[in-house]
Design a protein around this motif. Structure first.
Motif, PDB file in Angstrom:
ATOM      1  N   ASP A  16     -20.154  -2.971  22.805  1.00  0.00           N
ATOM      2  CA  ASP A  16     -19.981  -2.620  21.398  1.00  0.00           C
ATOM      3  C   ASP A  16     -18.822  -3.380  20.758  1.00  0.00           C
ATOM      4  O   ASP A  16     -18.208  -2.922  19.827  1.00  0.00           O
ATOM      5  CB  ASP A  16     -19.811  -1.110  21.221  1.00  0.00           C
ATOM      6  CG  ASP A  16     -18.592  -0.557  21.930  1.00  0.00           C
ATOM      7  OD1 ASP A  16     -17.937  -1.320  22.660  1.00  0.00           O
ATOM      8  OD2 ASP A  16     -18.302   0.631  21.754  1.00  0.00           O
ATOM      9  N   GLY A  47     -16.984   1.061  11.296  1.00  0.00           N
ATOM     10  CA  GLY A  47     -17.786   2.261  11.065  1.00  0.00           C
ATOM     11  C   GLY A  47     -17.001   3.439  10.547  1.00  0.00           C
ATOM     12  O   GLY A  47     -17.528   4.532  10.442  1.00  0.00           O
ATOM     13  N   SER A 123     -16.852  -0.537  18.044  1.00  0.00           N
ATOM     14  CA  SER A 123     -17.539   0.542  17.335  1.00  0.00           C
ATOM     15  C   SER A 123     -16.624   1.744  17.123  1.00  0.00           C
ATOM     16  O   SER A 123     -15.889   2.145  18.024  1.00  0.00           O
ATOM     17  CB  SER A 123     -18.763   0.975  18.140  1.00  0.00           C
ATOM     18  OG  SER A 123     -19.312   2.154  17.593  1.00  0.00           O
ATOM     19  N   ARG A 125     -17.937   4.647  16.463  1.00  0.00           N
ATOM     20  CA  ARG A 125     -18.873   5.766  16.580  1.00  0.00           C
ATOM     21  C   ARG A 125     -18.242   7.016  17.174  1.00  0.00           C
ATOM     22  O   ARG A 125     -18.362   8.099  16.614  1.00  0.00           O
ATOM     23  CB  ARG A 125     -20.084   5.343  17.434  1.00  0.00           C
ATOM     24  CG  ARG A 125     -21.131   6.427  17.586  1.00  0.00           C
ATOM     25  CD  ARG A 125     -22.350   5.918  18.355  1.00  0.00           C
ATOM     26  NE  ARG A 125     -21.999   5.251  19.590  1.00  0.00           N
ATOM     27  CZ  ARG A 125     -21.819   5.881  20.754  1.00  0.00           C
ATOM     28  NH1 ARG A 125     -21.945   7.171  20.846  1.00  0.00           N
ATOM     29  NH2 ARG A 125     -21.508   5.192  21.843  1.00  0.00           N
ATOM     30  N   ARG A 126     -17.541   6.909  18.287  1.00  0.00           N
ATOM     31  CA  ARG A 126     -16.946   8.103  18.912  1.00  0.00           C
ATOM     32  C   ARG A 126     -15.867   8.713  18.023  1.00  0.00           C
ATOM     33  O   ARG A 126     -15.747   9.925  17.935  1.00  0.00           O
ATOM     34  CB  ARG A 126     -16.369   7.756  20.278  1.00  0.00           C
ATOM     35  CG  ARG A 126     -17.455   7.395  21.263  1.00  0.00           C
ATOM     36  CD  ARG A 126     -17.110   7.839  22.658  1.00  0.00           C
ATOM     37  NE  ARG A 126     -18.081   7.315  23.580  1.00  0.00           N
ATOM     38  CZ  ARG A 126     -19.246   7.893  23.851  1.00  0.00           C
ATOM     39  NH1 ARG A 126     -19.580   8.990  23.260  1.00  0.00           N
ATOM     40  NH2 ARG A 126     -20.078   7.359  24.715  1.00  0.00           N
ATOM     41  N   TRP A 127     -15.080   7.852  17.370  1.00  0.00           N
ATOM     42  CA  TRP A 127     -14.046   8.346  16.462  1.00  0.00           C
ATOM     43  C   TRP A 127     -14.700   9.104  15.306  1.00  0.00           C
ATOM     44  O   TRP A 127     -14.206  10.135  14.863  1.00  0.00           O
ATOM     45  CB  TRP A 127     -13.205   7.193  15.929  1.00  0.00           C
ATOM     46  CG  TRP A 127     -12.428   6.470  16.974  1.00  0.00           C
ATOM     47  CD1 TRP A 127     -12.812   5.344  17.642  1.00  0.00           C
ATOM     48  CD2 TRP A 127     -11.134   6.802  17.481  1.00  0.00           C
ATOM     49  NE1 TRP A 127     -11.835   4.962  18.529  1.00  0.00           N
ATOM     50  CE2 TRP A 127     -10.790   5.844  18.447  1.00  0.00           C
ATOM     51  CE3 TRP A 127     -10.232   7.825  17.199  1.00  0.00           C
ATOM     52  CZ2 TRP A 127      -9.589   5.861  19.132  1.00  0.00           C
ATOM     53  CZ3 TRP A 127      -9.037   7.852  17.877  1.00  0.00           C
ATOM     54  CH2 TRP A 127      -8.723   6.885  18.839  1.00  0.00           C
ATOM     55  N   ARG A 128     -15.804   8.571  14.820  1.00  0.00           N
ATOM     56  CA  ARG A 128     -16.513   9.178  13.687  1.00  0.00           C
ATOM     57  C   ARG A 128     -17.188  10.481  14.098  1.00  0.00           C
ATOM     58  O   ARG A 128     -17.095  11.484  13.399  1.00  0.00           O
ATOM     59  CB  ARG A 128     -17.544   8.168  13.171  1.00  0.00           C
ATOM     60  CG  ARG A 128     -18.170   8.508  11.847  1.00  0.00           C
ATOM     61  CD  ARG A 128     -19.096   7.403  11.340  1.00  0.00           C
ATOM     62  NE  ARG A 128     -20.132   7.025  12.291  1.00  0.00           N
ATOM     63  CZ  ARG A 128     -20.169   5.875  12.960  1.00  0.00           C
ATOM     64  NH1 ARG A 128     -19.235   4.961  12.784  1.00  0.00           N
ATOM     65  NH2 ARG A 128     -21.146   5.608  13.806  1.00  0.00           N
ATOM     66  N   GLU A 129     -17.850  10.476  15.260  1.00  0.00           N
ATOM     67  CA  GLU A 129     -18.594  11.657  15.707  1.00  0.00           C
ATOM     68  C   GLU A 129     -17.689  12.806  16.129  1.00  0.00           C
ATOM     69  O   GLU A 129     -17.970  13.965  15.841  1.00  0.00           O
ATOM     70  CB  GLU A 129     -19.508  11.287  16.886  1.00  0.00           C
ATOM     71  CG  GLU A 129     -20.676  10.417  16.492  1.00  0.00           C
ATOM     72  CD  GLU A 129     -21.490   9.955  17.686  1.00  0.00           C
ATOM     73  OE1 GLU A 129     -21.100  10.233  18.856  1.00  0.00           O
ATOM     74  OE2 GLU A 129     -22.523   9.298  17.469  1.00  0.00           O
ATOM     75  N   THR A 135     -10.532  12.833  19.185  1.00  0.00           N
ATOM     76  CA  THR A 135     -10.761  11.697  20.075  1.00  0.00           C
ATOM     77  C   THR A 135      -9.447  11.208  20.668  1.00  0.00           C
ATOM     78  O   THR A 135      -9.362  10.933  21.865  1.00  0.00           O
ATOM     79  CB  THR A 135     -11.471  10.559  19.315  1.00  0.00           C
ATOM     80  OG1 THR A 135     -12.718  11.055  18.826  1.00  0.00           O
ATOM     81  CG2 THR A 135     -11.712   9.358  20.214  1.00  0.00           C
TER      82      THR A 135
END
Length: 165
Positions: A16, A47, A123, A125-129, A135
């Motif tokens: 990623d 993202g 990415s 993504r994990r920070w956003r999710e 996180t």
């Protein structure tokens, strides 16, 4: 793990990631091959555009951790000269935090990373999710747990909890 014959360096990149323009700082000392390892000094988290302050905060934290503590992580595109890689014991065959283990091995040897100017995009993504604070705290808990000798399988379960149906 050894590098194949004919190869003198290794670049570890996550799927990623993508490399951004960079160059080595002029005048930086060239370490001997057995100490030559490093990463990009910065990270661009993609993202999180809807939360630009959090994105900049994460990127600032990564830059400071890398420069002050000499702790780049795998998402910063780690690289190793063949001799440095061999002297560190190579890549651990574990399902999680293998990049962190490799960096810690270099630190135990007293080898500071060569930091390339520029950033690697990764990415968000994990920070956003999961949320930025959650996180960050989870990552710190994983690092402390790793140093306390918590089994790798437990660390994996902490990072990848089973999804609720």
């Amino acid at each position: 793990t050894q590098l194949p014959d004919g190869y003198d360096s290794l670049l570890l990149a996550s799927i990623d990631q993508r490399r951004r323009q960079s160059q080595r700082r002029a005048g930086s000392p060239q370490p001997s091959p057995e100490h030559l390892w490093g990463a990009f000094s910065g990270l661009a988290v993609e993202g999180l555009r809807s939360r630009p302050v959090m994105e900049k905060l994460i990127e600032f934290g990564v830059r400071q951790r890398t420069r002050l503590l000499h702790l780049p992580y795998g998402d910063q595109c780690l690289f190793f000269h063949r001799e440095a890689y061999a002297a560190s014991g190579g890549y651990a065959h574990v399902p999680f935090m293998e990049d962190y283990a490799l960096v810690q091995s270099q630190r135990r040897r007293g080898c500071k990373p060569l930091l390339l100017e520029g950033r690697v995009a990764t990415s968000g993504r994990r920070w956003r999710e999961r949320g930025v604070l959650r996180t960050f705290l989870l990552n710190q808990l994983l690092i402390v747990s790793w140093h306390l000798g918590v089994p790798n399988e437990t660390l994996v379960k902490m990072y990848y909890p089973k999804k609720k149906n």
